[in-house]
Design an enzyme around this catalytic site. Structure first.
Site, PDB file in Angstrom:
ATOM      1  CD  GLU A  35      -2.446   1.070   2.860  1.00 54.68           C
ATOM      2  OE1 GLU A  35      -3.371   1.862   3.075  1.00 54.68           O
ATOM      3  OE2 GLU A  35      -2.083   0.182   3.683  1.00 54.68           O
ATOM      4  CG  ASP A  55      14.182  -0.562  10.871  1.00 53.09           C
ATOM      5  OD1 ASP A  55      14.894   0.020  11.720  1.00 53.09           O
ATOM      6  OD2 ASP A  55      14.317  -0.404   9.646  1.00 53.09           O
ATOM      7  N   PRO A 104      11.592   6.829  12.920  1.00 57.98           N
ATOM      8  CG  PRO A 104      12.430   8.808  13.844  1.00 57.98           C
ATOM      9  CD  PRO A 104      12.725   7.337  13.717  1.00 57.98           C
ATOM     10  CB  ALA A 105      12.793   6.538   8.075  1.00 51.55           C
TER      11      ALA A 105
END
Length: 199
Positions: free
Chosen positions: A65, A110, A113-114
């Protein structure tokens, strides 16, 4: 289109429908395939939806998605810290997502922020399950040392096997950064003697 660690990631458009195609490794394929099958059986709130997992000409891919919005990383860079209410709301979304992973005996590993997207509808989503793993009974540590420095818990560096607490550790770091705009290690580092003398 861009490459990350020599693997392709691209935004694809087909008949007005957009999705993200990512190349994954042969080692990642089985666990992400299992993740995809779990998603088919039960919806996963606050987690990016995987549309397909497949092999083509010796390469392995996922179609996932595309969430319109911005990453937490982008928000922190462009606008600074989030408000208290935003942090609480988005943390609740992420807790729902992590609860789903842990219910299925999986760990994201993991949470950074990314890898958190805030959608245009102001909902937080976990994306990029590239280093996802299943918790294995009677295993003393992870078979591969992997994770993002600063967010990865100690067990991800070979001390013991990662489990649900690994994601909770990373979430705590993320919440701190969303609130203050800085990594905890930068906020709570003791001043040097030279800095003390100047103050």
């Amino acid at each position: 289109v861009y490459k990350r660690q020599d693997r392709l990631t691209e935004l694809v458009e087909q008949d007005g429908f957009y999705f993200v195609r990512k190349e994954i490794t042969r080692e990642q394929y089985p666990v992400i395939k299992q993740f995809y099958e779990y998603q088919q059986q039960s919806p996963s709130p606050a987690i990016v939806t995987i549309y397909s997992v497949y092999e083509k000409e010796g390469h392995f891919y996922i179609n996932e998605e595309w969430i319109r919005g911005e990453s937490v990383e982008e928000h922190l860079y462009l606008q600074g810290p989030f408000s208290k209410d935003e942090v609480i709301r988005y943390a609740m979304d992420l807790c729902q997502g992590l609860q789903w992973f842990h219910k299925h005996n999986m760990i994201h590993r993991d949470v950074t922020p990314a890898n958190v997207i805030i959608s245009e509808e102001k909902k937080a989503y976990l994306v990029d399950p590239g280093i996802l793993r299943e918790v294995k009974k009677n295993q003393t540590n992870d078979t591969q040392i992997i994770g993002t420095p600063g967010y990865a818990a100690p067990e991800q560096f070979g001390f013991t096997q990662s489990d649900a607490r690994t994601d909770i550790y990373a979430l705590g770091v993320l919440i701190n950064q969303m609130t203050t705009g800085k990594m905890p290690c930068l906020l709570y580092t003791s001043p040097s003697p030279r800095d003390t003398e100047r103050s």
